[in-house]
Design a protein around this motif. Structure first.
Motif, PDB file in Angstrom:
ATOM      1  N   LYS A 143      67.807  92.531 -25.806  1.00 36.64           N
ATOM      2  CA  LYS A 143      66.801  92.731 -26.477  1.00 36.64           C
ATOM      3  C   LYS A 143      66.436  91.294 -27.032  1.00 36.64           C
ATOM      4  CE  LYS A 143      65.381  95.575 -31.045  1.00 36.64           C
ATOM      5  NZ  LYS A 143      65.938  96.451 -32.010  1.00 36.64           N
ATOM      6  N   LEU A 144      67.221  90.609 -27.634  1.00 34.54           N
ATOM      7  CA  LEU A 144      66.821  89.571 -28.041  1.00 34.54           C
ATOM      8  C   LEU A 144      66.202  88.398 -27.165  1.00 34.54           C
ATOM      9  CD1 LEU A 144      70.074  88.674 -30.341  1.00 34.54           C
ATOM     10  CD2 LEU A 144      67.749  89.228 -31.046  1.00 34.54           C
ATOM     11  N   GLU A 145      66.566  88.482 -25.862  1.00 32.82           N
ATOM     12  CA  GLU A 145      66.041  87.740 -24.738  1.00 32.82           C
ATOM     13  C   GLU A 145      64.658  88.093 -24.631  1.00 32.82           C
ATOM     14  OE1 GLU A 145      67.008  86.717 -20.080  1.00 32.82           O
ATOM     15  OE2 GLU A 145      67.563  88.479 -20.948  1.00 32.82           O
ATOM     16  N   ALA A 146      64.346  89.606 -24.586  1.00 35.60           N
ATOM     17  CA  ALA A 146      62.944  89.704 -24.529  1.00 35.60           C
ATOM     18  C   ALA A 146      62.100  89.398 -25.703  1.00 35.60           C
ATOM     19  CB  ALA A 146      62.900  91.342 -24.281  1.00 35.60           C
ATOM     20  N   GLU A 147      62.495  89.060 -26.996  1.00 31.72           N
ATOM     21  CA  GLU A 147      61.882  88.566 -27.902  1.00 31.72           C
ATOM     22  C   GLU A 147      61.722  87.023 -27.915  1.00 31.72           C
ATOM     23  OE1 GLU A 147      63.857  89.991 -31.257  1.00 31.72           O
ATOM     24  OE2 GLU A 147      63.454  92.233 -31.018  1.00 31.72           O
TER      25      GLU A 147
END
Length: 289
Positions: free
Chosen positions: A183-187
């Motif tokens: 999730k943090l990578e997608a953001e």
């Protein structure tokens, strides 16, 4: 009667006599009697070896790796189960709760006291002594005390080096870390490297989205129109100019040395064989240079 007719009659008489002596009948032996079926009294008695029951070979068990039966009387086995119990619990646990999980609450006091001392000093366990209004508790000590996305970002931002963080070490105390990492990578808040085999996250680094810079489409089109040289074309161009490419080793030819003929060594004084000429020959060895 002629002589020839007498010979024919004599031959026929001899032939009849010989034929009578030879018998064309074959002697056939009596038919073989069938073997009588064995009666209970005539049955062969079993041997002593047949009376012994053959035991089946036991299955091969590697003694170096004992099977995990889920229980164990050895105190260190119970320590291992206690660590796994604390690892799967998000909240600290009291010592009576650990004894109940291990089903050893009925053991002698010396056993329980030794188990508690081992858990207090263990490197993978945090121990909080008893305080006013709260009992002593135990909790699991992971490699990194990170259990949320916010604590992960704070930890990465506090690092003084760009070494990154191993996801394997992160999962030691946070089993569901990979979902938060994705999730943090997608953001755009994390930089992640993944394994080629299963695409699982391997290492993570902090990423500042404010540093991202969007390029104009015109610049992208110009960039993609630039044709790259064919493989090996640059090396050929350098060789034409008399230069050696960096990926090739330059061969330095050594000058050929003229082969020198070996000097003939002077013959050392050997054994004299012409002793019989001693009075005739003269010694000129002093004239040698």
């Amino acid at each position: 009667m002629s002589y020839l007719q007498n010979k024919v009659q004599s031959f026929n008489a001899n032939l009849g006599t010989v034929a009578g002596k030879i018998s064309n009948k074959r002697t056939v032996g009596p038919p073989a009697r069938p073997a009588p079926s064995p009666t209970p009294s005539q049955a062969s008695a079993p041997s002593k070896n047949d009376l012994k029951r053959k035991r089946a070979d036991p299955p091969h068990v590697p003694y170096s790796q004992p099977a995990d039966t889920g229980v164990g009387d050895h105190i260190m086995t119970q320590v291992t189960y206690a660590i796994d119990f604390l690892k799967n619990k998000d909240q600290p646990q009291t010592f009576p709760a650990i004894l109940q999980y291990l089903s050893v609450q009925t053991r002698e006091e010396s056993y329980k006291s030794a188990l508690e001392k081992i858990l207090i000093r263990h490197a993978k366990i945090n121990y909080e002594p008893k305080r006013e209004g709260s009992p002593a508790v135990f909790n699991f000590r992971p490699v990194h005390n990170i259990r949320s996305a916010d604590s992960l970002l704070k930890f990465l931002q506090s690092q003084r080096t760009a070494q990154g963080l191993s996801v394997k070490e992160l999962r030691d105390g946070w089993p569901d870390a990979e979902d938060a990492i994705s999730k943090l990578e997608a953001e755009g808040r994390l930089l992640v490297t993944r394994n080629k085999k299963d695409n699982h996250a391997r290492m993570v680094w902090p990423n500042d989205p404010s540093l991202n810079f969007e390029l104009d489409e015109e610049f992208k089109q110009i960039w993609h129109k630039i044709k790259l040289p064919e493989p090996g074309a640059l090396a050929d161009a350098l060789e034409k100019e008399g230069l050696t490419p960096a990926n090739k080793h330059r061969m330095v030819k050594k000058p050929m040395k003229a082969q020198e003929k070996p000097k003939r060594k002077a013959r050392a004084g050997g054994k004299t064989t012409n002793v019989h000429m001693a009075g005739v020959l003269k010694d000129f060895s002093h004239l040698k240079k």
